[in-house]
Design an enzyme around this catalytic site. Structure first.
Site, PDB file in Angstrom:
ATOM      1  N   SER A  38       0.812  -1.226   0.000  1.00 54.69           N
ATOM      2  CA  SER A  38       0.000   0.000   0.000  1.00 54.69           C
ATOM      3  C   SER A  38       0.843   1.274   0.000  1.00 54.69           C
ATOM      4  CB  SER A  38      -0.917   0.015   1.223  1.00 54.69           C
ATOM      5  OG  SER A  38      -0.148  -0.061   2.410  1.00 54.69           O
ATOM      6  N   ASP A 320      -3.902   7.915   8.012  1.00 49.28           N
ATOM      7  CA  ASP A 320      -4.944   7.071   8.619  1.00 49.28           C
ATOM      8  C   ASP A 320      -4.405   6.215   9.764  1.00 49.28           C
ATOM      9  OD1 ASP A 320      -3.425   5.228   7.266  1.00 49.28           O
ATOM     10  OD2 ASP A 320      -4.985   4.622   5.854  1.00 49.28           O
ATOM     11  N   HIS A 323      -0.825   4.695   7.057  1.00 40.08           N
ATOM     12  CA  HIS A 323      -0.193   5.332   5.898  1.00 40.08           C
ATOM     13  C   HIS A 323       0.001   6.824   6.151  1.00 40.08           C
ATOM     14  CE1 HIS A 323      -2.715   1.878   4.626  1.00 40.08           C
ATOM     15  NE2 HIS A 323      -1.551   1.507   4.099  1.00 40.08           N
TER      16      HIS A 323
END
Ligand code: NAG
Length: 354
Positions: A38, A320, A323
């Site tokens: 990610s 978040d 990240h």
């Protein structure tokens, strides 16, 4: 001013010295191929079907700053986007984007993916949300920059978040490192000559870890209020990865293999937060979350009902809780490119200086 391109040009010259017969026309990058999770996914998981903690990534507030929820795990752009921009290349399209233009490379990174395959974790009763499909690319790689990672972070996150001890997670670091280096080797054998292998972040500074492993014992925290043991773990992974990368360099002396020190680049960001324009009181708080000391709750991730987003994401490092924000990624990318946090192998520089 230094740039990723000029950095690689000087690298190529360094290696040209050892590899006569290669022209200076090798000295440019026309594409980026990326493998990872990610940290670099620009939209693959979204197209595969994002579920679990990733379910909200295809809608606002994800993508809020770039006004498009592209599947990037941030409010906007990622480090890979800034690497592309720095090389004057278009942003790298995700492999699964229909009608994508792959002339400037392909992004194979998938959020949630692990370095080791799911059978490794199944034996250990650790659940991996996404199976990592190895993908081969056949395009000419001579002028490509390969971004091999960051990968491995989820191997550890999944294990830690499911209660595995640091000592047992340490035991599979060699396998994770081996998997990264084997993948790099595969791409080199396919013709790649310029690779970036990033290390892990100081995970003990992330709101997710700070929340999940909250301790009432002050001695568990370092001067930055990060969790010492988890940062030491990240360093342990990074040391092994750097050692394995150095070994690979010796087997492939003509290949420019760059270690990207995400750990130190992040620490630079953290230590200079105020100077760099971040809110110094929110360095360990997620911009988007459901409240609490670190504004993080793994059961109530950013984007779910009951969560809210800070009014100015540019003031926050963490987006978040897992990240980073676009602003943090931008700062880290610039630090990596300009300030020697990428491949700071000064010994090699000095030895080969011509
Ligand atoms: C949003 O991103 C997607 C792909 O990532 C793209 O196809 C679309 O055109 C973008 N939308 C806007 C409004 O920019």
């Amino acid at each position: 001013m230094a740039s990723l391109a000029s950095f690689f040009c000087s690298m190529s010259m360094i290696f040209l010295f050892a590899a006569p017969g290669r022209g200076t026309k090798n000295c440019f990058i026309d594409s980026i191929y990326s493998f990872g999770d990610s940290i670099a996914d620009t939209g693959n998981l979204l197209r595969q079907g994002a579920v679990g903690i990733f379910a909200p990534i295809g809608r606002f507030p994800y993508g809020k700053t770039m006004n498009n929820a592209t599947g990037r795990c941030s409010d906007g752009l990622l480090m890979i986007d800034y690497f592309a921009l720095n090389l004057n290349l278009p942003l790298v399209d995700p492999y699964l984007l229909e009608g994508a233009d792959f002339r400037s490379g392909v992004n194979f990174a998938v959020a949630g993916s692990t370095a080791l395959d799911s059978s490794f974790f199944l034996q250990r009763s650790i659940v991996t949300p996404v199976a990592n499909k190895p993908l081969k690319c056949s395009r000419k790689l001579e002028h490509a920059l390969i971004l091999m990672g960051e990968i491995g972070g989820n191997d550890y996150n999944n294990a830690f978040f499911q209660g595995t001890s640091i000592d047992s997670v340490k035991s599979f670091v060699p396998q994770v490192v081996d998997r990264i280096v084997s993948a790099a080797k595969e791409v080199i054998d396919a013709g790649a000559v310029q690779l970036v292998i990033p290390g892990n972040f100081p995970i003990g500074c992330m709101p997710s870890y700070l929340t999940m492993f909250y301790s009432s014992n002050p001695s568990d925290y370092d001067d930055n209020n990060c969790l010492k043991d988890y940062n030491s773990f990240a360093m342990y992974h990074n040391e092994q990865l750097q050692a394995a990368t150095e070994k690979l360099r010796q087997s492939y002396p003509k290949v420019a293999l760059m270690y990207a020190d995400y750990y130190q680049a992040f620490m630079y960001l953290l230590n200079n937060a105020a100077k760099l324009g971040f809110d110094k009181d929110s360095v360990h708080e997620a911009c988007c979350g459901a409240g609490g000391t670190y504004n993080f709750d793994i059961k109530l991730m950013c984007g779910l009902p009951g969560t809210s987003t800070c009014s100015d994401p540019t003031k926050y490092i963490s987006w978040d809780g897992i990240h980073l924000t676009q602003e943090a990624y931008k700062t880290m990318a610039q630090a990596l490119i300009m300030q020697g946090f990428a491949f700071p192998n000064h010994n090699i520089h000095n030895q080969w200086k011509c």
